[in-house]
Design a protein around this motif. Structure first.
Motif, short mmCIF file in Angstrom:
data_model
loop_
_atom_site.label_atom_id
_atom_site.label_comp_id
_atom_site.label_asym_id
_atom_site.label_seq_id
_atom_site.Cartn_x
_atom_site.Cartn_y
_atom_site.Cartn_z
N PRO A 58 0.76 -1.21 0.00
CA PRO A 58 -0.08 -0.12 0.08
C PRO A 58 0.93 1.37 0.08
CG PRO A 58 -0.78 -1.56 1.61
CD PRO A 58 0.27 -2.28 1.09
N ALA A 59 0.54 2.31 -0.96
CA ALA A 59 1.06 3.44 -0.91
C ALA A 59 0.62 4.48 -0.02
CB ALA A 59 1.38 3.85 -2.59
N ALA A 60 1.08 4.31 1.26
CA ALA A 60 0.43 5.37 2.29
C ALA A 60 0.84 6.66 1.97
CB ALA A 60 0.74 5.00 3.50
N ASN A 61 -0.11 7.74 2.18
CA ASN A 61 -0.12 9.08 1.88
C ASN A 61 0.61 9.28 0.65
OD1 ASN A 61 -0.59 11.83 2.96
ND2 ASN A 61 1.63 11.82 3.60
N GLN A 62 0.05 8.85 -0.22
CA GLN A 62 0.79 9.06 -1.56
C GLN A 62 -0.09 10.24 -2.39
OE1 GLN A 62 3.26 7.56 -3.39
NE2 GLN A 62 2.99 9.13 -4.97
N ALA A 63 0.49 11.15 -2.81
CA ALA A 63 -0.16 12.32 -3.31
C ALA A 63 -0.35 11.82 -4.98
CB ALA A 63 0.72 13.53 -3.34
N PHE A 64 -1.41 12.26 -5.58
CA PHE A 64 -1.60 12.29 -6.97
C PHE A 64 -2.82 13.28 -7.39
CE2 PHE A 64 -5.32 9.93 -5.25
CZ PHE A 64 -6.10 9.94 -6.22
N SER A 65 -2.68 13.38 -8.59
CA SER A 65 -3.62 14.54 -9.00
C SER A 65 -4.35 14.07 -10.46
CB SER A 65 -2.78 15.75 -9.55
OG SER A 65 -1.91 15.66 -10.55
N LEU A 66 -5.48 14.72 -10.80
CA LEU A 66 -6.12 14.39 -12.00
C LEU A 66 -6.08 15.86 -12.59
CD1 LEU A 66 -7.81 12.43 -9.70
CD2 LEU A 66 -8.67 11.72 -11.98
N ASP A 119 -4.97 7.14 1.98
CA ASP A 119 -4.81 7.13 3.66
C ASP A 119 -3.55 6.15 3.78
OD1 ASP A 119 -5.98 4.49 2.83
OD2 ASP A 119 -7.62 4.98 3.63
N ALA A 120 -3.57 5.60 5.15
CA ALA A 120 -2.58 4.89 5.47
C ALA A 120 -2.49 3.50 4.67
CB ALA A 120 -2.52 4.47 6.97
N LYS A 121 -3.59 3.01 4.00
CA LYS A 121 -3.94 1.85 3.39
C LYS A 121 -3.60 2.02 2.22
CE LYS A 121 -7.26 -0.09 6.85
NZ LYS A 121 -8.57 -0.49 6.81
N GLY A 122 -3.38 3.10 1.71
CA GLY A 122 -2.97 3.38 0.07
C GLY A 122 -4.33 3.50 -0.56
N GLU A 123 -5.46 3.98 0.23
CA GLU A 123 -6.78 4.23 -0.49
C GLU A 123 -7.05 5.49 -0.29
OE1 GLU A 123 -9.04 1.23 1.71
OE2 GLU A 123 -8.40 -0.63 0.84
N VAL A 124 -8.09 5.92 -1.33
CA VAL A 124 -8.66 7.00 -1.36
C VAL A 124 -10.09 6.98 -2.14
CG1 VAL A 124 -7.44 7.57 -3.74
CG2 VAL A 124 -8.33 9.58 -2.00
N SER A 125 -10.98 7.84 -1.57
CA SER A 125 -12.12 8.10 -1.80
C SER A 125 -12.25 9.64 -2.35
CB SER A 125 -13.21 7.67 -0.95
OG SER A 125 -13.23 6.47 -0.77
N PHE A 126 -12.89 9.91 -3.57
CA PHE A 126 -12.88 11.18 -4.19
C PHE A 126 -14.03 11.27 -5.28
CE2 PHE A 126 -10.34 8.42 -6.68
CZ PHE A 126 -10.57 8.90 -8.28
N THR A 127 -14.67 12.30 -5.56
CA THR A 127 -15.39 12.74 -6.58
C THR A 127 -15.11 13.79 -7.44
OG1 THR A 127 -17.28 12.59 -4.68
CG2 THR A 127 -17.73 13.74 -6.73
N ILE A 128 -15.16 13.49 -8.69
CA ILE A 128 -14.83 14.40 -9.87
C ILE A 128 -16.01 15.09 -10.40
CG2 ILE A 128 -14.02 14.71 -12.25
CD1 ILE A 128 -11.83 13.83 -10.05
#
Length: 272
Positions: free
Chosen positions: A194-202, A221-230
């Motif tokens: 898991p890539a914890a606290n990994q920044a990415f952009s769209l 997050d700490a599990k490499g997971e992220v929820s988002f809305t476009i």
């Protein structure tokens, strides 16, 4: 107007290093094809304006297409012009296809009698070109992945099996099933973990018509997971790199880390 694999790898690294840099991209004509005889056309280029055909083509050698059954798929009608490359893919089997360009490269610098020498190339060529015991030898390795996904008549998850090398996207919400205004969930892995606290952009396409980049940034997050809305539909470039870039000290050159990993992908967000 041909680019070597090394230059392509450097361009891929730059795509995640700076939102303002020239960016390589793969742009499918559609991400979800519902047809009795499904095909997709892919444009491939490196440009200053995202998805604009304004700089140089992306070389097609090194691109791999993986079908939903894990088999390799050949590109059809491939052509490289002055500003872009293009090719067709026949989506013969239902499911999701991965179209990817993966590179690993090495940059080295050292001194000979006080003079700085530099070399860039593939790992396998390093021993023949870089003295193992050179003075002030520094080596930086880059692993980059550029990809996009298209689905024929249905989506599935087989092509998202991680390789365990570099930054990888393992989506919970399928990238061909994303809609504006609806929550999506992704997971990023770094070397299979898991890539914890990994920044990415769209970044959405159409920058030249907006006059602003429109970059949307997130962190896992700490599990490499992220929820988002476009909020809006369109084609987007996903961009991420590790480790995080560090601004150089005044008057000092930017220091390259011993290893740099980058990820970029084109995804389509459909209307709600």
């Amino acid at each position: 107007m041909k680019l070597t694999k090394t230059l392509i790898a450097l361009a891929l690294a730059g795509a995640a290093f700076s939102a303002q840099a020239h960016k390589p991209w793969l742009l499918p004509s559609s991400s979800l094809v519902d047809h009795k005889d499904p095909w997709v056309t892919v444009d491939a280029a490196i440009s200053e304006g995202l998805f604009d055909i304004d700089h140089v083509p992306l070389k097609l050698d090194g691109i791999t297409i993986t079908g939903p059954d894990g088999a390799k798929v050949d590109m059809q009608n491939a052509m490289t012009g002055r500003l872009r490359s293009t090719f067709d893919v026949k989506l013969a089997k239902p499911g999701t296809y991965r179209i990817a360009l993966v590179n690993q490269s090495v940059m080295a610098s050292w001194k000979v009698n006080g003079e700085v020498k530099r070399w860039r190339g593939a790992e396998a060529e390093m021993a023949a070109n870089v003295p193992a015991k050179a003075d002030e030898l520094t080596v930086s390795r880059t692993a980059s992945r550029l990809e996009t996904f298209v689905s024929s008549n249905k989506t599935d998850e087989a092509v998202f099996k991680p390789t365990g090398v570099g930054l990888e996207l393992v989506p919970v919400t399928h990238p061909n099933d994303m809609r504006a205004g609806e929550e999506a969930k992704w997971k990023f892995l770094l070397d299979g973990k898991p890539a914890a606290n990994q920044a990415f952009s769209l970044i959405p396409g159409g920058v030249k018509y907006r006059g602003t980049l429109g970059e949307i940034r997130f962190n896992t997050d700490a599990k490499g997971e992220v929820s988002f809305t476009i909020p809006e539909a369109g084609m987007y470039l996903v961009s991420s790199s590790w480790p995080a870039a560090v601004a150089p000290q005044p008057g000092q050159p930017r220091q390259m880390p011993a290893r740099r990993v980058t990820y970029a992908a084109t995804v389509e967000v459909l209307p709600q």
